[in-house]
Structure formats: structure tokens, C-alpha cells
Enzyme design. Structure first.
Site, mmCIF file in Angstrom:
data_model
loop_
_atom_site.group_PDB
_atom_site.id
_atom_site.type_symbol
_atom_site.label_atom_id
_atom_site.label_comp_id
_atom_site.label_asym_id
_atom_site.label_seq_id
_atom_site.Cartn_x
_atom_site.Cartn_y
_atom_site.Cartn_z
ATOM 1 N N ASN A 115 -4.566 -13.500 -1.400
ATOM 2 C CA ASN A 115 -5.684 -14.463 -1.346
ATOM 3 C C ASN A 115 -5.551 -15.363 -0.132
ATOM 4 O O ASN A 115 -6.532 -15.685 0.537
ATOM 5 C CB ASN A 115 -5.687 -15.354 -2.597
ATOM 6 C CG ASN A 115 -6.388 -14.674 -3.747
ATOM 7 O OD1 ASN A 115 -7.188 -13.769 -3.541
ATOM 8 N ND2 ASN A 115 -6.088 -15.100 -4.963
ATOM 9 N N GLU A 116 -4.321 -15.777 0.144
ATOM 10 C CA GLU A 116 -4.085 -16.657 1.289
ATOM 11 C C GLU A 116 -4.099 -15.856 2.591
ATOM 12 O O GLU A 116 -4.645 -16.298 3.603
ATOM 13 C CB GLU A 116 -2.771 -17.410 1.090
ATOM 14 C CG GLU A 116 -2.862 -18.256 -0.169
ATOM 15 C CD GLU A 116 -1.627 -19.060 -0.497
ATOM 16 O OE1 GLU A 116 -0.609 -18.894 0.181
ATOM 17 O OE2 GLU A 116 -1.706 -19.865 -1.444
ATOM 18 N N GLY A 147 -22.158 -3.921 30.219
ATOM 19 C CA GLY A 147 -22.741 -2.661 30.694
ATOM 20 C C GLY A 147 -21.679 -1.573 30.753
ATOM 21 O O GLY A 147 -20.797 -1.514 29.893
ATOM 22 N N SER A 185 0.817 -1.227 0.000
ATOM 23 C CA SER A 185 0.000 0.000 0.000
ATOM 24 C C SER A 185 0.847 1.272 0.000
ATOM 25 O O SER A 185 1.949 1.318 0.549
ATOM 26 C CB SER A 185 -0.898 0.026 1.238
ATOM 27 O OG SER A 185 -1.702 -1.119 1.272
ATOM 28 N N ARG A 236 -22.079 -11.618 36.969
ATOM 29 C CA ARG A 236 -22.747 -10.341 37.240
ATOM 30 C C ARG A 236 -24.203 -10.579 37.645
ATOM 31 O O ARG A 236 -24.958 -11.233 36.925
ATOM 32 C CB ARG A 236 -22.690 -9.472 35.980
ATOM 33 C CG ARG A 236 -23.464 -8.185 36.060
ATOM 34 C CD ARG A 236 -22.800 -7.205 36.997
ATOM 35 N NE ARG A 236 -23.494 -5.917 37.006
ATOM 36 C CZ ARG A 236 -23.245 -4.962 37.881
ATOM 37 N NH1 ARG A 236 -22.320 -5.152 38.825
ATOM 38 N NH2 ARG A 236 -23.900 -3.827 37.840
ATOM 39 N N GLU A 291 -5.972 -5.896 4.055
ATOM 40 C CA GLU A 291 -5.939 -7.022 3.094
ATOM 41 C C GLU A 291 -7.195 -7.037 2.229
ATOM 42 O O GLU A 291 -7.755 -8.093 1.922
ATOM 43 C CB GLU A 291 -5.688 -8.344 3.812
ATOM 44 C CG GLU A 291 -4.316 -8.328 4.496
ATOM 45 C CD GLU A 291 -3.695 -9.681 4.706
ATOM 46 O OE1 GLU A 291 -4.036 -10.633 3.979
ATOM 47 O OE2 GLU A 291 -2.838 -9.773 5.598
HETATM 48 C C1 LIG Z 1 -3.635 -1.144 10.645
HETATM 49 C C2 LIG Z 1 -3.367 -1.318 9.187
HETATM 50 C C3 LIG Z 1 -2.412 -2.236 8.792
HETATM 51 C C4 LIG Z 1 -2.129 -2.388 7.424
HETATM 52 N N1 LIG Z 1 -1.123 -3.244 7.041
HETATM 53 C C5 LIG Z 1 -0.712 -3.249 5.746
HETATM 54 C C6 LIG Z 1 0.438 -3.993 5.354
HETATM 55 O O1 LIG Z 1 1.095 -4.669 6.165
HETATM 56 N N2 LIG Z 1 0.823 -3.932 4.068
HETATM 57 C C7 LIG Z 1 0.157 -3.202 3.131
HETATM 58 O O2 LIG Z 1 0.576 -3.187 1.974
HETATM 59 N N3 LIG Z 1 -0.963 -2.493 3.476
HETATM 60 C C8 LIG Z 1 -1.397 -2.506 4.756
HETATM 61 N N4 LIG Z 1 -2.505 -1.779 5.119
HETATM 62 C C9 LIG Z 1 -3.233 -1.014 4.099
HETATM 63 C C10 LIG Z 1 -4.628 -1.585 3.829
HETATM 64 O O3 LIG Z 1 -4.517 -2.769 3.117
HETATM 65 C C11 LIG Z 1 -5.433 -0.497 3.107
HETATM 66 O O4 LIG Z 1 -5.718 0.506 4.048
HETATM 67 C C12 LIG Z 1 -6.700 -1.048 2.503
HETATM 68 O O5 LIG Z 1 -6.412 -1.884 1.431
HETATM 69 C C13 LIG Z 1 -7.645 0.073 2.035
HETATM 70 O O6 LIG Z 1 -6.970 1.005 1.257
HETATM 71 P P1 LIG Z 1 -7.156 2.577 1.567
HETATM 72 O O7 LIG Z 1 -6.884 2.769 3.013
HETATM 73 O O8 LIG Z 1 -6.328 3.352 0.612
HETATM 74 O O9 LIG Z 1 -8.683 2.857 1.325
HETATM 75 P P2 LIG Z 1 -9.374 3.189 -0.104
HETATM 76 O O10 LIG Z 1 -8.914 2.234 -1.125
HETATM 77 O O11 LIG Z 1 -9.199 4.655 -0.371
HETATM 78 O O12 LIG Z 1 -10.900 2.898 0.224
HETATM 79 C C14 LIG Z 1 -11.736 3.831 0.901
HETATM 80 C C15 LIG Z 1 -13.180 3.301 0.853
HETATM 81 O O13 LIG Z 1 -13.606 3.219 -0.514
HETATM 82 C C16 LIG Z 1 -14.090 1.917 -0.786
HETATM 83 N N5 LIG Z 1 -13.759 1.542 -2.180
HETATM 84 C C17 LIG Z 1 -12.579 1.741 -2.842
HETATM 85 N N6 LIG Z 1 -12.664 1.258 -4.082
HETATM 86 C C18 LIG Z 1 -13.905 0.718 -4.227
HETATM 87 C C19 LIG Z 1 -14.588 0.065 -5.279
HETATM 88 N N7 LIG Z 1 -14.005 -0.190 -6.442
HETATM 89 N N8 LIG Z 1 -15.873 -0.316 -5.059
HETATM 90 C C20 LIG Z 1 -16.488 -0.083 -3.874
HETATM 91 N N9 LIG Z 1 -15.877 0.526 -2.842
HETATM 92 C C21 LIG Z 1 -14.611 0.931 -3.011
HETATM 93 C C22 LIG Z 1 -13.366 0.995 0.200
HETATM 94 O O14 LIG Z 1 -14.116 -0.199 0.401
HETATM 95 C C23 LIG Z 1 -13.289 1.882 1.434
HETATM 96 O O15 LIG Z 1 -14.486 1.760 2.168
HETATM 97 C C24 LIG Z 1 -2.838 -1.635 6.463
HETATM 98 C C25 LIG Z 1 -3.809 -0.725 6.878
HETATM 99 C C26 LIG Z 1 -4.073 -0.547 8.223
HETATM 100 C C27 LIG Z 1 -5.105 0.471 8.631
#
Ligand SMILES: Cc1cc2nc3c(=O)[nH]c(=O)nc-3n(C[C@H](O)[C@H](O)[C@H](O)COP(=O)(O)OP(=O)(O)OC[C@H]3O[C@@H](n4cnc5c(N)ncnc54)[C@H](O)[C@@H]3O)c2cc1C
Length: 397
Positions: A257-258, A356, A143, A285, A380
Site C-alpha cells: 500500500n505504501e 518528431g 511474485s 526546434r 506493485e
Molecule cells: C520490471 C518488473 C519489476 C518487478 N519487481 C518486483 C519485485 O521487486 N517484487 C515482486 O514481488 N514482484 C515484482 N514484479 C512483479 C509484478 O508485481 C507483477 O508482474 C505484477 O503484479 C503483475 O503480475 P503478473 O505479471 O503475474 O500478471 P498477471 O497477474 O498474470 O496479470 C495479467 C493481466 O491480467 C489482469 N488481471 C489479473 N487479475 C485480474 C483481475 N482479478 N481483474 C482484472 N484484471 C486482472 C492484470 O491487470 C494484467 O493486465 C515486477 C515486475 C516487473 C515487470
């Protein structure tokens, strides 16, 4: 004489597994010993780790000693030589006590070790597998600030030189960033080629030009580190390309996927933990002169939560078993993550309600699980992206 058809039916009935959630003896032993470890070694520190947003290195070392940081790495390489299903059991058992520890172990096994074993060259495996089994935490960096759901719109650039690829860019949200010694980083060697330019690289933490940046201050799974990564003219040796050049999208899709099954396991573990606390508390409780668990209204809420959790567990175990059997599991993985994360949020929310006022304060464990549950619907692949995968599978097949 028994007609042939009935005989065949009888044999297949005798050979069929006991129950869909039944475990083999070694699986049950493994799960129980991981849970026992979590109960004794992790539970006393959960609140402090959450407050301090930190996992002590001594605890990580104990996870290595326990053998849960390299579940699928072969014995000969220092790993447990077990199956993906064992990894799912470990993540579930740990998350029942602390989902922040669950995700550390999950990323290590289902993303990092998994990708290295599947896509690593012999040289990469020789260099890194033993260290992943013995002491090195791994992280998986896909990401970026501008590319989350649209992961392949990433902009981290890799430029080819005779001896190395020079990486420039910034990754965001990287789990295990604080603790990791090794990072799988996705970058593009050709932005014009779209997803076909994406390539995976293995980067050592101490490589010049590579820095772990800001750590996020989060709502839940606070002890699990989530960091930005910066690459400034970071020269990655050519030998550290993971898989083929331009095939990083395949590495990402297949490992994620996994990985999703692992997040499903984290979420059922969390829900089980919340249910454990709820059952114990409601029996103790007392209101209106009796235990609140004696009220039918409360019993029905707990019964529904247990039923939903059972359904989610069946889905997670089934997806993991399909994966180990080499059968298609993409739809089942997306479904199990989608459902298990919704159930985790619901069960944790019920736990807060049934505690509660005590459910709303940090002296009791359930408010943390409620905060922790939210992430299951985000990382993920968000729930919408899981729905997209499921829809694609059922509408276009
Ligand atoms: C605590 C934490 C740990 C993480 N760990 C990792 C990691 O180890 N490695 C890594 O690479 N990433 C990691 N991530 C990133 C994570 O995978 C992303 O935050 C996630 O994939 C969502 O991307 P975004 O935050 O950019 O949201 P966006 O992609 O901007 O999405 C925002 C909203 O829009 C919706 N949306 C977007 N596109 C569509 C569509 N085509 N149709 C319908 N709805 C849509 C989404 O469902 C979401 O509700 C982590 C994130 C967090 C918060």
C-alpha cells in the site's frame, strides 16, 4: 465584537497550509539537493546504464553517501531519520533524471526499510538496519511465475525444523536482485491455510541454498535489475522471520500500500523529466521560420500535459502526507499510482511526438522515458488491481 463562528473561521484560515504542493523548507532543500545530485552524477550515465542494463556499484555507493537509501531509518542507526514524504520526494527527484535509479531507491525505502522498521524484531533491526543505511541494497520478493496479481497463491514452501525454516521455491521479477545483499522473501508454511500460511523471511544473499538466477532483458527501466531467485533447501534461521508466522500477508499488503505511493512518485518524476525535455526542445526546434513552441497547437498540448502532471502530483503528495499523518490512505495510494502511471505514459508519449523523428531515436532522451513509463501500470499491482482496490473501498464502505 467578532462573533465566535467568524473568529474560529479566521484562525483556521491563518493556520491552514500555504498550498497543497507547498513544501516545508527542509523538504524543499532535500528535494533540490537530491535533484542536483541526479543532474550531475546520474544524468551523464543514463544512456550507458540503459544500454548496458546495469547500475555501477560506485553510483549506488554515492546514493548511500547522499543518504537516500535509508530515509526513514533513525539517525542513531545511520539513517536520515526523515519521513515517508521525504522518500517520495527523493524518488520523484531521481526519476526525473532516471526512473531506473528511482525504483532502486524506492524499493529500498518504501518496501524493504519500511517492512523492517515496522515488522522487524529488535534482533532483526539491530542486525540489518545499519547495514541497510550504509551499504546493503534490499529486495522484496513476493511474485512468482504463477502468482502475480493473485500474489497469495504463491507456492514457495517453508518447512519448520527445530532451528530453522527450510525454504524451497522460485521467485520471479525481483527488482534489485542483482545488487541486493538482503531479500525479504514471502513463503507459505501451510498451503492448505491459503493466505494465512504466508510468512515473511529475511534472507542474506550468501545463505546456502539461496541463488539469484536469470536477469530479465526488459523494455524499460533497463538499468534496474529484475531477477529470478531460487531457494533449494535454504535454511533460514527462525530469528529471521519478519513479523509473525502466518502474518506475511499483512506485511505484504501494508508495505505494498505504501510502496504504491512510491511508484506514483516515480511516475510523476518521469513525467516531469519528459516535460522538462519537451519544453526545452520545443523552444529550440524551428519549423516554418519559428520555434515550434510558438505554435498554439503545441502550446496547448504542453499546457494539458503540465495540468495532468500537477493533478497527479497533488494525488501522490496527498497520499504520502496522509500516510505520515497516520490517516487511512489505501484508496488514495491506489488512485495516485493508477493516475500517475497513466499520466507518465501520456506525457512521455507527447514528448516523443513533439521531438518528431528525434524522439524516436536513442540519441535523444525521451524514447527511454516512453519505454520506462510502461512499467508503472504493471508492478506493485497492475492498473486493473488498483481499480479493484478503489472500487472495493468506495462500494463497500
Ligand atoms: C520490471 C518488473 C519489476 C518487478 N519487481 C518486483 C519485485 O521487486 N517484487 C515482486 O514481488 N514482484 C515484482 N514484479 C512483479 C509484478 O508485481 C507483477 O508482474 C505484477 O503484479 C503483475 O503480475 P503478473 O505479471 O503475474 O500478471 P498477471 O497477474 O498474470 O496479470 C495479467 C493481466 O491480467 C489482469 N488481471 C489479473 N487479475 C485480474 C483481475 N482479478 N481483474 C482484472 N484484471 C486482472 C492484470 O491487470 C494484467 O493486465 C515486477 C515486475 C516487473 C515487470
Amino acid at each position: 465584537m467578532i462573533p465566535q463562528r467568524i473568529y474560529a473561521w479566521t484562525v483556521s484560515k491563518v493556520d491552514s497550509p500555504r498550498g497543497l504542493t507547498s513544501l516545508q523548507e527542509d523538504e524543499a532543500l532535500f528535494r533540490d539537493s537530491v535533484y542536483e545530485f541526479a543532474d550531475h552524477e546520474i544524468r551523464p550515465h543514463v544512456r550507458e546504464m540503459d544500454q548496458q542494463a546495469h547500475i555501477p556499484r560506485q553510483l549506488i555507493d554515492k546514493l548511500f553517501d547522499l543518504g537516500v537509501m535509508a530515509i526513514e531509518i533513525p539517525d542513531a542507526e545511520g539513517g536520515a531519520g526523515a519521513s515517508f514524504f521525504h522518500a517520495v520526494l527523493a524518488v520523484e527527484a531521481l526519476s526525473r533524471v532516471d526512473p531506473a535509479i528511482g525504483v532502486l531507491v524506492d524499493v529500498q525505502n518504501t518496501l524493504v526499510v519500511n517492512a523492517m522498521m515496522r515488522w522487524g524484531s529488535d534482533a532483526i533491526k539491530r542486525r540489518y538496519l545499519r547495514s541497510l543505511a550504509e551499504r546493503t541494497v534490499g529486495a522484496y520478493a513476493l511474485s512468482e511465475a504463477g502468482s502475480g496479481s493473485d500474489a497469495f497463491a504463491l507456492t514457495t514452501r517453508a518447512v519448520e525444523t527445530p532451528d530453522a525454516y527450510v525454504l524451497n521455491g522460485r521467485k520471479l521479477w525481483i527488482t534489485n536482485g542483482e545488487e541486493a545483499g538482503l531479500f525479504i522473501v514471502f513463503a507459505t508454511i501451510n498451503p492448505d491455510a491459503g493466505y494465512r500460511g504466508i510468512t515473511a523471511f529475511v534472507i542474506d544473499r550468501d545463505l546456502p541454498g539461496f541463488t539469484v538466477g536469470k536477469k530479465e532483458d526488459k523494455l524499460g527501466i533497463r538499468a534496474s535489475s529484475t531477477c529470478e531467485l531460487l531457494m533449494e533447501d535454504c535454511r533460514v534461521p527462525r530469528a529471521n522471520v519478519l513479523g509473525e508466522i502466518g502474518m506475511g500477508y499483512k506485511v505484504a499488503i501494508e508495505t505494498l500500500n505504501e510502496g504504491r505511493i512510491g511508484i506514483g512518485a516515480q511516475m510523476i518524476g518521469l513525467a516531469q523529466g519528459a516535460l522538462d525535455h519537451t519544453i526545452a526542445y520545443t523552444r529550440e526546434r524551428r519549423q516554418f521560420g519559428k520555434a515550434i513552441a510558438d505554435f498554439q497547437g503545441v502550446q496547448f498540448q504542453i499546457a494539458r500535459a503540465a495540468t495532468e502532471l500537477e493533478a497527479a502530483r497533488l494525488m501522490v503528495y496527498n497520499a504520502a502526507r496522509l500516510r505520515d499523518a497516520g490517516e487511512p490512505f489505501m484508496k488514495e495510494a491506489a488512485m495516485c499510482k493508477l493516475f500517475a502511471s497513466e499520466i507518465a505514459e501520456r506525457v512521455a508519449s507527447l514528448a516523443v511526438n513533439l521531438f518528431g523523428g528525434y524522439g524516436f531515436v536513442k540519441d535523444y532522451p525521451v524514447e527511454k522515458l516512453y519505454r520506462d513509463a510502461k512499467i508503472g501500470q504493471i508492478y506493485e499491482g497492475t492498473s486493473n488491481l488498483q481499480l479493484q482496490t478503489i472500487a472495493k473501498q468506495i462500494l463497500t464502505s
